[in-house]
Design a protein around this motif. Structure first.
Motif, PDB file in Angstrom:
ATOM      1  N   ILE A 195      -1.638  -1.427  -2.506  1.00 42.46           N
ATOM      2  CA  ILE A 195      -2.459  -1.254  -3.712  1.00 42.46           C
ATOM      3  C   ILE A 195      -1.679  -0.487  -4.770  1.00 42.46           C
ATOM      4  CG2 ILE A 195      -4.470  -0.060  -4.669  1.00 42.46           C
ATOM      5  CD1 ILE A 195      -6.011  -0.746  -2.152  1.00 42.46           C
ATOM      6  N   ILE A 196      -1.088   0.635  -4.366  1.00 41.70           N
ATOM      7  CA  ILE A 196      -0.332   1.449  -5.323  1.00 41.70           C
ATOM      8  C   ILE A 196       0.837   0.651  -5.894  1.00 41.70           C
ATOM      9  CG2 ILE A 196       1.074   3.530  -5.612  1.00 41.70           C
ATOM     10  CD1 ILE A 196      -1.912   4.048  -5.318  1.00 41.70           C
ATOM     11  N   ARG A 223      -3.102   1.173   1.289  1.00 39.75           N
ATOM     12  CA  ARG A 223      -2.812   2.134   0.219  1.00 39.75           C
ATOM     13  C   ARG A 223      -1.471   1.824  -0.442  1.00 39.75           C
ATOM     14  NH1 ARG A 223      -4.219   7.164  -1.499  1.00 39.75           N
ATOM     15  NH2 ARG A 223      -2.534   8.412  -2.392  1.00 39.75           N
ATOM     16  N   PHE A 224      -0.480   1.559   0.404  1.00 39.84           N
ATOM     17  CA  PHE A 224       0.865   1.302  -0.121  1.00 39.84           C
ATOM     18  C   PHE A 224       0.883   0.054  -1.000  1.00 39.84           C
ATOM     19  CE2 PHE A 224       5.063  -0.743   0.452  1.00 39.84           C
ATOM     20  CZ  PHE A 224       5.824   0.201  -0.221  1.00 39.84           C
ATOM     21  N   SER A 253     -11.720   3.842  -2.557  1.00 38.27           N
ATOM     22  CA  SER A 253     -11.280   5.225  -2.816  1.00 38.27           C
ATOM     23  C   SER A 253      -9.865   5.248  -3.415  1.00 38.27           C
ATOM     24  CB  SER A 253     -11.319   6.039  -1.526  1.00 38.27           C
ATOM     25  OG  SER A 253     -10.315   5.618  -0.614  1.00 38.27           O
ATOM     26  N   VAL A 254      -8.992   4.332  -2.960  1.00 39.95           N
ATOM     27  CA  VAL A 254      -7.631   4.264  -3.514  1.00 39.95           C
ATOM     28  C   VAL A 254      -7.659   3.762  -4.948  1.00 39.95           C
ATOM     29  CG1 VAL A 254      -5.348   3.216  -3.280  1.00 39.95           C
ATOM     30  CG2 VAL A 254      -6.594   3.932  -1.234  1.00 39.95           C
ATOM     31  N   TYR A 309      -8.582  -7.657  -1.532  1.00 40.58           N
ATOM     32  CA  TYR A 309      -8.694  -6.955  -0.249  1.00 40.58           C
ATOM     33  C   TYR A 309      -9.985  -7.300   0.475  1.00 40.58           C
ATOM     34  CZ  TYR A 309      -4.664  -4.660  -2.124  1.00 40.58           C
ATOM     35  OH  TYR A 309      -3.419  -4.436  -2.638  1.00 40.58           O
ATOM     36  N   TYR A 327     -12.263   2.344   1.975  1.00 42.04           N
ATOM     37  CA  TYR A 327     -10.969   2.973   1.740  1.00 42.04           C
ATOM     38  C   TYR A 327     -10.278   2.374   0.505  1.00 42.04           C
ATOM     39  CZ  TYR A 327      -6.403   5.002   2.603  1.00 42.04           C
ATOM     40  OH  TYR A 327      -5.235   5.700   2.484  1.00 42.04           O
ATOM     41  N   CYS A 328     -10.354   1.053   0.370  1.00 42.15           N
ATOM     42  CA  CYS A 328      -9.771   0.395  -0.808  1.00 42.15           C
ATOM     43  C   CYS A 328     -10.403   0.934  -2.097  1.00 42.15           C
ATOM     44  CB  CYS A 328      -9.986  -1.120  -0.736  1.00 42.15           C
ATOM     45  SG  CYS A 328      -8.967  -1.949   0.489  1.00 42.15           S
ATOM     46  N   LYS A 330      -7.866   5.569  -8.547  1.00 40.58           N
ATOM     47  CA  LYS A 330      -6.722   5.996  -9.353  1.00 40.58           C
ATOM     48  C   LYS A 330      -6.732   5.330 -10.731  1.00 40.58           C
ATOM     49  CE  LYS A 330      -3.353   7.183  -5.749  1.00 40.58           C
ATOM     50  NZ  LYS A 330      -2.842   8.444  -6.322  1.00 40.58           N
ATOM     51  N   PHE A 355      -4.886   1.191   7.000  1.00 40.25           N
ATOM     52  CA  PHE A 355      -5.205   1.962   5.803  1.00 40.25           C
ATOM     53  C   PHE A 355      -3.931   2.352   5.046  1.00 40.25           C
ATOM     54  CE2 PHE A 355      -9.526   3.822   7.353  1.00 40.25           C
ATOM     55  CZ  PHE A 355     -10.077   2.563   7.229  1.00 40.25           C
ATOM     56  N   ILE A 356      -2.913   2.764   5.788  1.00 39.28           N
ATOM     57  CA  ILE A 356      -1.641   3.138   5.157  1.00 39.28           C
ATOM     58  C   ILE A 356      -1.051   1.947   4.409  1.00 39.28           C
ATOM     59  CG2 ILE A 356       0.739   3.833   5.624  1.00 39.28           C
ATOM     60  CD1 ILE A 356      -0.389   5.448   8.015  1.00 39.28           C
TER      61      ILE A 356
END
Length: 784
Positions: A280-281, A277-278, A372-373, A312, A369-370, A376, A273-274
């Motif tokens: 994706i951002i 997130r990294f 939710s990220v 993803y 999770y993807c 943004k 997940f980390i």
């Protein structure tokens, strides 16, 4: 268009996408493996039990029996579907010599009681690895599979029996699966002989022990039957065992293994997940102007989100499928102990279906999770994206730069420390991943240390002393007790010793039904044990009860309990509730002597003077006391009792540590590659104003080093705060008589080896990766 975007992204970011795929794959793989192991443990034991038919209640007895009296009681007890009495010939380890190509040795160091038996007709069968009833010819012998690994015996080795002037030779033709005695935590193990060979030695060697077995329609009836059996004054000079106890002892090793693998799997999913997130951002920041353009021409949020989400989805599908396949390819390694102990079983349909379900859960967790990220994207405005190129980080505060006042730090250290402390969120990924890596290493290592520590004996109903002496039940119980006591009283090498005797009384359970309570009584009884609540008994009217008994009786510290013995009733106060895995977890402790009751068992805990060698003294006493009395150095007792659990756990611990270190290094490399790509302009400016490549390299080494140290220290602190809670939560679910353990840490591993290895490898990887900044061209970067 979506496919082209995904394809181009894979080409552009091969290393990052590959690393992300690997994390998804390994997290899915471990989750699936955990499910396979959990299901295979239960189904393998159940399949073995279905064929072998172990007893629902077993009473072991040394001495003479009245079979007619036993038969009458069994026939009159409602609910019994079958019963039998088996004669087992008990011999000692030194009576058995193993001769193979490499060496010749005997089994004198085993603490398991060795029994010779012949095959039964219908129930309590000894099976081969294919769950087939073993039939032996004259001169053949079946050896318990739990001894195979302990002594490295193989098919074809010779077994020589020398006892009571009788010598016989056998050839190992089978390693037998014993459904009721297949754990080192059991007190006995059985060798199988042919009917002919058994007839030759019957009543001529060893000591007879009888296995009185009963079967019921409902296995839960065993507990009530035990109370009725004991109150009928039937043969009971030995351990009583119920079906539930047999099952738990059989599964303990694999329960612990599944727990560790599940823990590692959950931590890996968090790491995935980390990483998601990294990346994706990073992708969104890199393409912020393109996102602004898409918003400007009216493309809806969901369509923009799906452009990125498709990548993803593909990674998650590929990761879960490859992890699922890898799990089945690796399952043979992780289920080897299950196959060895319970037979060579194929992966069951239930394991395949459940593991598929676990894989799908991992996939959906990643996708959710993807999503939710990617929310943004909603907060990005067209103006911010196109004019400022800044849609996610709108912090306009000036950089606090107080560190420049420091005169003790060099410029490179000032820049590195300032970056970490003032822009910590840029480095939080490394920080969190190192916390997880430390937890992945230390929790399993501490669990292994606890199982291997002499202090673990306190979870087995005994105090942590140098030597444990047990006088076995039998006709020579009192004689053995006197012999041990005389030796201990007259030996100057002893610092002190305590003696205990086990007696049986009656009390009432939570439903006000009569039940038997087995109590170890002695002046030191209950001291040094691990108490969940309360404390050891200090007064004669106090009693400490085990965790399982507390649940069955429905009592807590401070409550009163009535004990019935010798025709009288006496009221006691529950002083504490302790943990115990012996005798099925149903025990009690008291300093009251119950002088009117006969003893079921005697035990002594001995502490020697510092200069005395424990192993030599234990061997000396064992030779003097002879048969019927077990003298074990406490460390050897624990090693043999929990050896199977420790060996299996050690393999998992080593594997987990390698995975954790690899994760830390891979994510550091992946993060730095993205960080360097993002910091191109800053690096160009630093080069332009005179910083050398060595200076820039040193700055990044300082940044990574500081974050790594912070992450490792936080991981160690977090391990000490929540490590025990995680383990204890699992133990409560397992139901093995232990609800809480105090994990024993290894100072060398926790504070020296783990930090040095992690920091060392991370800094080496950083140094290698930083060599790529030589390729950076200042002019082209500034122009860009």
């Amino acid at each position: 268009m979506n496919w082209l975007i995904v394809k181009n992204d894979f080409k552009r970011n091969k290393i990052i996408n590959t690393a992300l795929l690997l994390f998804m794959m390994f997290s899915a793989c471990l989750a699936v493996l955990s499910a396979i192991m959990a299901v295979q443990t239960i189904t393998s034991i159940s399949d073995l039990y279905e064929t072998a038919q172990p007893p629902h209640f077993l009473q072991m007895h040394k001495g003479e029996i009245n079979q007619e009296q036993i038969d009458d009681f069994m026939s009159d007890y409602s609910g019994i579907t079958y019963f039998q009495t088996i004669k087992m010939i008990n011999i000692y380890g030194e009576d058995i010599t193993v001769d193979n190509d490499e060496k010749t040795f005997n089994l004198s160091d085993t603490r398991l009681d060795i029994g010779l038996v012949k095959q039964n007709e219908e129930k309590d069968l000894l099976l081969n690895s294919k769950h087939e009833k073993v039939e032996l010819q004259e001169g053949e012998i079946g050896v318990p599979v739990i001894l195979k690994g302990m002594y490295h015996m193989e098919i074809g080795d010779e077994i020589i029996l020398n006892s009571n002037d009788i010598s016989m030779e056998f050839v190992i033709t089978e390693f037998v699966l014993d459904a009721q005695m297949n754990s080192t935590m059991a007190s006995s193990t059985r060798f199988l002989l042919s009917d002919v060979d058994y007839g030759k030695i019957e009543d001529r060697v060893g000591e007879n022990e009888y296995l009185i077995e009963a079967y019921f329609t409902d296995t839960s009836e065993a507990s009530n039957f035990q109370t009725a059996y004991e109150n009928a004054n039937l043969p009971q000079n030995g351990q009583a065992v119920t079906y539930a106890m047999i099952f738990i002892l059989s599964a303990l090793t694999d329960i612990v293994t599944v727990f560790v693998m599940l823990l590692v799997s959950l931590l890996l999913i968090i790491v995935s997940f980390i990483c998601v997130r990294f990346t994706i951002i990073a992708s969104l920041e890199e393409e912020i102007r393109e996102i602004g353009t898409m918003k400007a021409i009216g493309i809806p949020f969901l369509d923009i989100r799906n452009i990125y989400l498709n990548k993803y989805r593909l990674l998650a599908i590929a990761g879960v499928i490859s992890g699922y396949i890898l799990a089945f390819l690796m399952s043979g390694i992780f289920t080897n102990h299950i196959n060895t102990t319970f037979g060579n079983m194929k992966i069951s349909n239930l394991a395949a279906i459940l593991s598929l379900g676990v894989g799908l859960i991992v996939y959906f967790l990643i996708i959710v999770y993807c999503k939710s990220v990617l929310k943004k994207l909603k907060r990005v405005t067209v103006v911010d994206a196109l004019t400022m190129g800044n849609g996610f980080d709108k912090d306009t505060k000036g950089i606090r730069n107080g560190l420049y006042k420091s005169k003790s730090l060099s410029v490179n250290w000032l820049l590195g420390v300032r970056e970490v402390f003032y822009k910590f969120k840029n480095w939080i990924i490394i920080y969190v991943v190192l916390i997880i890596a430390v937890l992945m290493i230390l929790i399993p290592v501490n669990l292994l240390n606890t199982f291997e520590s002499p202090e673990f004996i306190t979870y087995m109903g005994s105090s942590a002393d140098d030597i444990l002496i047990e006088v076995e039940n039998g006709e020579r119980l009192e004689e053995g007790y006197k012999n041990v006591r005389n030796i201990l009283k007259n030996d100057d090498s002893i610092k002190h010793f305590y003696e205990y005797r086990r007696i049986r009384v009656q009390t009432f359970d939570a439903e006000n039904e009569t039940m038997n309570l087995h109590i170890d009584c002695g002046v030191n009884s209950g001291n040094e044990l691990k108490y969940l609540s309360g404390a050891a008994p200090k007064k004669e009217n106090e009693i400490a009860i085990s965790y399982f008994n507390a649940g069955k009786i429905g009592k807590n510290p401070g409550d009163k309990i009535v004990l019935i013995f010798g025709g009288n009733k006496k009221e006691f106060v529950v002083s504490g509730v302790y943990q115990d895995v012996t005798s099925g977890g149903f025990t009690a402790k008291s300093i009251y002597d119950f002088h009117s009751l006969d003893s079921e068992k005697y035990s002594f805990s001995v502490n020697l003077k510092d200069e005395v060698k424990i192993e030599e003294k234990a061997k000396e006493w064992s030779e003097i006391l002879g048969s019927g009395i077990n003298v074990d150095p406490m460390e050897d007792f624990i090693n043999q009792t929990l050896g199977g659990v420790s060996r299996q756990l050690r393999i998992i611990v080593i594997s987990t540590a390698i995975v954790a270190v690899s994760i830390a290094v891979i994510i550091t490399v992946m993060f730095l590659k993205l960080r360097l790509a993002k910091d191109l302009s800053e690096i160009a400016i630093l080069k332009a104003i005179g910083f050398s490549e060595r200076d820039i390299k040193q700055q990044y080494m300082i940044k990574i080093g500081i974050v790594s140290i912070m992450g490792i220290l936080s991981g160690i602190i977090l391990n000490n705060l929540i490590g025990e809670k995680i383990v204890n939560a699992t133990l409560s679910i397992a139901g093995i008589g232990i609800r809480e353990v105090q994990l024993i840490s290894n100072f060398l591993v926790e504070f020296v080896l783990c930090p040095i290895v992690l920091i060392g490898l991370i800094l080496i990887a950083t140094a290698i990766l930083m060599k790529t900044i030589k390729k950076y061209n200042i002019v082209s970067i500034i122009n860009e």
